[in-house]
Structures are given as structure tokens and as C-alpha cells.
Design a protein around this motif. Structure first.
Motif, PDB file in Angstrom:
ATOM      1  N   THR A   8     -18.249 -39.031  32.361  1.00  0.00           N
ATOM      2  CA  THR A   8     -19.134 -38.391  33.331  1.00  0.00           C
ATOM      3  C   THR A   8     -19.556 -39.376  34.416  1.00  0.00           C
ATOM      4  OG1 THR A   8     -20.986 -38.846  31.839  1.00  0.00           O
ATOM      5  CG2 THR A   8     -19.996 -36.661  31.732  1.00  0.00           C
TER       6      THR A   8
ATOM      7  N   GLY B 140     -22.947 -34.517  35.357  1.00  0.00           N
ATOM      8  CA  GLY B 140     -24.012 -33.659  34.843  1.00  0.00           C
ATOM      9  C   GLY B 140     -25.395 -34.097  35.266  1.00  0.00           C
TER      10      GLY B 140
ATOM     11  N   TRP C 174     -20.406 -33.366  23.785  1.00  0.00           N
ATOM     12  CA  TRP C 174     -20.713 -34.294  24.877  1.00  0.00           C
ATOM     13  C   TRP C 174     -20.042 -35.648  24.645  1.00  0.00           C
ATOM     14  CZ3 TRP C 174     -25.278 -37.955  24.948  1.00  0.00           C
ATOM     15  CH2 TRP C 174     -25.412 -38.564  26.209  1.00  0.00           C
TER      16      TRP C 174
ATOM     17  N   ASN D 263     -23.717 -28.877  26.073  1.00  0.00           N
ATOM     18  CA  ASN D 263     -22.887 -29.566  27.046  1.00  0.00           C
ATOM     19  C   ASN D 263     -21.679 -30.052  26.249  1.00  0.00           C
ATOM     20  OD1 ASN D 263     -21.696 -31.320  28.873  1.00  0.00           O
ATOM     21  ND2 ASN D 263     -23.335 -32.827  28.831  1.00  0.00           N
ATOM     22  N   PRO D 264     -20.468 -29.521  26.507  1.00  0.00           N
ATOM     23  CA  PRO D 264     -19.961 -29.059  27.795  1.00  0.00           C
ATOM     24  C   PRO D 264     -19.829 -27.556  28.004  1.00  0.00           C
ATOM     25  CG  PRO D 264     -18.111 -29.553  26.370  1.00  0.00           C
ATOM     26  CD  PRO D 264     -19.358 -29.837  25.563  1.00  0.00           C
TER      27      PRO D 264
ATOM     28  N   GLY E 253     -21.901 -24.908  27.937  1.00  0.00           N
ATOM     29  CA  GLY E 253     -22.935 -24.068  28.520  1.00  0.00           C
ATOM     30  C   GLY E 253     -23.369 -22.929  27.630  1.00  0.00           C
TER      31      GLY E 253
ATOM     32  N   TYR F 291     -23.498 -25.932  33.201  1.00  0.00           N
ATOM     33  CA  TYR F 291     -22.079 -26.188  32.999  1.00  0.00           C
ATOM     34  C   TYR F 291     -21.301 -24.896  32.798  1.00  0.00           C
ATOM     35  CZ  TYR F 291     -24.026 -30.786  32.018  1.00  0.00           C
ATOM     36  OH  TYR F 291     -24.725 -31.958  32.104  1.00  0.00           O
TER      37      TYR F 291
ATOM     38  N   TRP G 269     -17.405 -23.847  31.177  1.00  0.00           N
ATOM     39  CA  TRP G 269     -16.236 -24.298  30.412  1.00  0.00           C
ATOM     40  C   TRP G 269     -15.115 -23.310  30.696  1.00  0.00           C
ATOM     41  CZ3 TRP G 269     -15.004 -28.576  27.795  1.00  0.00           C
ATOM     42  CH2 TRP G 269     -14.021 -28.549  26.803  1.00  0.00           C
TER      43      TRP G 269
ATOM     44  N   ARG H 141     -14.478 -28.982  32.063  1.00  0.00           N
ATOM     45  CA  ARG H 141     -15.918 -28.766  32.179  1.00  0.00           C
ATOM     46  C   ARG H 141     -16.311 -28.902  33.639  1.00  0.00           C
ATOM     47  NH1 ARG H 141     -20.808 -32.743  31.291  1.00  0.00           N
ATOM     48  NH2 ARG H 141     -20.068 -33.156  33.408  1.00  0.00           N
TER      49      ARG H 141
ATOM     50  N   ALA I 200     -19.492 -29.007  36.269  1.00  0.00           N
ATOM     51  CA  ALA I 200     -20.931 -29.203  36.451  1.00  0.00           C
ATOM     52  C   ALA I 200     -21.308 -28.638  37.815  1.00  0.00           C
ATOM     53  CB  ALA I 200     -21.273 -30.679  36.354  1.00  0.00           C
TER      54      ALA I 200
END
Length: 417
Positions: free
Chosen positions: A6, A29, A109, A165-166, A168, A318, A320, A370, A372
């Protein structure tokens, strides 16, 4: 150990922009909203507080955090709370205190697995229930843990994220209850990362593991997501009121004393104010929840329209997306065979920064990404604030333009050369 995926994505965005290249930043994120003026005032007022404080945190901040959880149906006393410079180091210290191997949902995550590996342990990954995220499937976890123990490994802790996360997604109450039952049977500690708790889009009961496995659940939170204060680095962990909880808290406190000594004092004073849930900040979080939910659902619709399989987001910021239905055309037209191939093409050909599902533990061949969404809230604080207070953020011109641009780029991704 390499830089977190990230954070690397954030640096890639900065590099492309510095080079004058087009970029649609959907990889990092960060909450993407301006700091509330009252929080800035609290931090400014406390700027002169430069002395070391108690390792666990000052009393007012721990009492405020205890009240925060108590108002959310998790009764808490101040002596159950320990503060740290963000929830990330608290989670690492907890994994260290637990010892043994770490069980993770698949996907999860990025930093959970990395922290486990820093401790010399490869994580045990367990798929999530179909259509959910953040919590391992209880039956699959039971089988994986028993198999690992039979092979000589020592699983002791499972990490869950609510909402996730990831993906949502928010795990169902049924899945969380089943996880708690399995954890008790397997004698696993539960680490419940609830950093996005206040950003669940639809009102309703929140399925915290602390409700069904109170004796073994450690819950973490921070101000980085609901108040967009990631760079301020202040978080809190709530330990269970049980002998296990007391042992874990003392171990984490000992680790804290050697690693960060104490949480920066000005941040603790700001946190004490924020965790008391003053009405002005409650209203700010409600606006943030609307912004994140509106844009995340709009982005999900764009990916769905492009032919992806998308689980509707339920919290956080997020999306996916799975490009599996487009696999044949992507392979034929773009030479894409893996998630890393996909994200490389999206970046190099279309200036879209997203992260591959493999960064979160998904299979390398999976065409999952993913996304953001705060990267399209605006280029300046004035734009981001306007989006925040808008009743319909997706109608803001710059957000509508970004959504349309994303739609066109995704269509071009699968178009003939």
C-alpha cells in the motif's frame, strides 16, 4: 522484507505525478478528507506536551477509549486499554505476545502477513465464507489449525477485520459467532481489527467477536480511518477482562516500553477528545460514511459494468473486483495471466493504480484487485471538503469526471488493439 504494497503504491503515484504523468490513484488506503478544525485545535493546544507519558497511555485518553467501546456495546474499563502510535504496532506487539503461528483470512490486509513473517512465522491462510470478507470460514479454520498442529506447527491467534480491508465487506453475525466458537474450541486468541467500525454504511448491529468470545478477544482501533488522521499515528487496543487478557496486556506493555516508550503526548490529548464522541465529530464521521459509501458503490458499479465480479462494499472505502469473467479476452489482447500482470497493464497503459489481490494473500493467478476510492475525492482540501459535505458526492464534477474516466479506461482495457 520489502516496503508494504500500500505504501509502495502511494510512492508510485507520487513518482508518476512528479514526472508529469497521468495517474488515477486508487491504491493507497488513506481516508482522503480534511482534518476537522476542532481536532487541529486540540493538537495545537497540546503541542507543548513533550514529556514521556505512561507506557499504556495517559488516563484521560484511556478513559475516553474505554467510553468509546462501552458506547458501542463493549463494556470497557480504562485499565483494559493500551495506547500506541497507531494500531499497526499494537497488532505487531500482540502477535509477538501471543507467540506461535498466525491464522489469517484469505484475502487479508497486507501487513498482517508481513508482521507474522517479521516474527519468523508464515501465516496460515483460510478462505473467507462465500460473499463475505475479513473472517476465516470457521469449519475451514478448524481443519487448517488441526492439520497445522498435526504437522508440528503452533497456531495461537487468528486476526479478523470488521469491516474488511481489502474486500470492503462486513462479516455476518453467523460467521463471527461460528468463528468465536471455533476459536474457543481451538484455544485461539482473536485479534479483532475494528479500525473501520464507524464507517459501516448501513446502520445495524455490529458483529464484534468481543460480544461472543469476550475472554479471548483483543480489539484494536485508531483515528486514522474515521477521522482521516493516519499520519498522526495514535491507536488503542482493548484487552479482555480475563487472566489471558491481563497477561497479553502486560506483555504488549513490555514490548511497547522497549519499542516506542510512549505514544506521542500531543496525539494522546487529541485522541482523548475524539474518543469522547463530541457531537461535532460524530457529525463529521456521518458525513465521511456517506462520502465513502456513495463513491465506493459508484466505483463498484463501474467495475461491474466493465464485466467484473464485484462484491458490493459495506464499509470502509474499498472495492474488491474480480476480472475472472474477462480472463480470456485479457489474455488474448493484453497478455494478462496474473493479478500482477493486470495491475502492471492498468498502471503502464492507463495510469490506474490499484493493488493485485495477491498482495493480500489471494492466489497469484487470480485476477482480483483492491480499489481504494478516496483517490478521487479531490485534488485539494477545498474539493475534498466540498465532496464531504455534499448530499450527493458522486455528482461533484471532479468525482463524476473521474468515474467516467475510469469507465472509459476499463472499456479500453478489453478493447481490440
Amino acid at each position: 522484507m520489502t516496503v508494504s504494497a500500500t505504501l509502495a503504491a502511494n510512492e508510485a503515484v507520487a513518482a508518476r505525478r512528479a514526472a508529469g504523468q497521468e495517474v488515477l490513484a486508487l491504491g493507497f488506503g488513506e481516508a482522503g478528507i480534511p482534518v476537522h478544525p476542532l481536532l487541529r485545535q486540540r493538537l495545537t493546544k497540546a503541542a507543548g506536551q513533550t514529556g514521556y507519558g505512561p507506557v499504556a497511555g495517559i488516563g484521560p485518553a484511556r478513559e475516553a477509549a474505554a467510553g468509546y467501546w462501552t458506547r458501542r456495546a463493549i463494556p470497557t474499563e480504562a485499565d483494559q486499554v493500551l495506547l500506541g502510535p497507531g494500531s499497526k504496532p499494537l497488532l505487531f506487539a500482540l502477535l509477538h505476545a501471543a507467540g506461535g503461528d498466525v491464522v489469517l483470512p484469505k484475502p487479508a490486509w497486507v501487513s498482517y502477513a508481513a508482521q507474522s513473517q517479521l516474527l519468523g512465522r508464515d501465516p496460515i491462510r483460510v478462505p473467507v465464507p462465500a460473499g463475505e470478507g475479513g473472517v476465516p470460514d470457521a469449519e475451514a479454520m478448524d481443519a487448517a489449525v488441526r492439520e497445522a498442529r498435526a504437522a508440528g506447527r503452533d497456531p495461537r491467534i487468528v486476526v479478523v477485520t470488521l469491516p474488511d480491508n481489502p474486500t470492503g465487506r462486513l462479516a455476518s453475525e453467523q460467521s463471527v459467532k461460528a468463528l468465536c466458537e471455533a476459536a474457543r474450541e481451538l484455544d485461539l486468541i482473536i485479534a479483532a481489527d475494528e479500525i473501520y467500525r464507524d464507517l459501516v454504511f448501513e446502520p445495524g448491529a455490529f458483529p464484534s467477536p468481543a460480544a461472543w468470545a469476550p475472554e479471548r478477544t483483543v480489539t484494536t482501533t485508531s483515528l486514522s480511518k474515521n477521522y482521516a488522521l493516519g499520519g498522526w499515528r495514535v491507536g488503542a487496543a482493548r484487552f479482555p477482562a480475563s487472566p489471558l487478557g491481563e497477561r497479553l496486556r502486560e506483555s504488549v506493555r513490555g514490548t511497547a516500553s522497549e519499542l516506542w516508550s510512549s505514544t506521542p503526548m500531543p496525539m494522546q490529548h487529541a485522541a482523548a477528545y475524539a474518543w469522547s464522541d463530541p457531537q461535532e465529530l460524530v457529525e463529521r464521521v456521518a458525513l465521511a460514511r456517506n462520502l465513502h459509501g456513495s463513491v465506493a458503490n459508484a466505483v463498484a458499479e463501474v467495475f461491474t459494468g466493465a464485466g467484473c465480479e464485484v462484491m458490493p462494499p459495506q464499509g470502509g472505502f474499498y472495492v474488491w473486483a474480480d476480472f475472472a469473467p474477462l480472463r480470456d479476452s485479457l489474455a488474448a489482447r493484453r497478455g494478462i495471466a496474473t493479478g500482477a500482470d493486470l495491475t502492471r497493464v492498468l498502471l503502464e497503459r492507463f495510469g490506474i493504480v490499484v493493488l493485485p489481490g495477491s498482495a493480500f494473500g489471494d492466489d497469484p493467478e487470480a485476477l482480483t484487485v483492491r480499489v481504494a476510492v478516496p483517490g478521487i475525492y479531490g485534488e485539494s482540501d477545498s474539493e475534498r471538503l466540498a465532496a464531504l459535505v455534499s448530499g450527493d458526492p458522486v455528482e461533484m464534477p471532479w468525482i463524476a469526471e473521474a468515474l467516467e474516466g475510469l469507465k472509459e479506461k476499463l472499456q479500453a482495457l478489453t478493447a481490440s488493439e
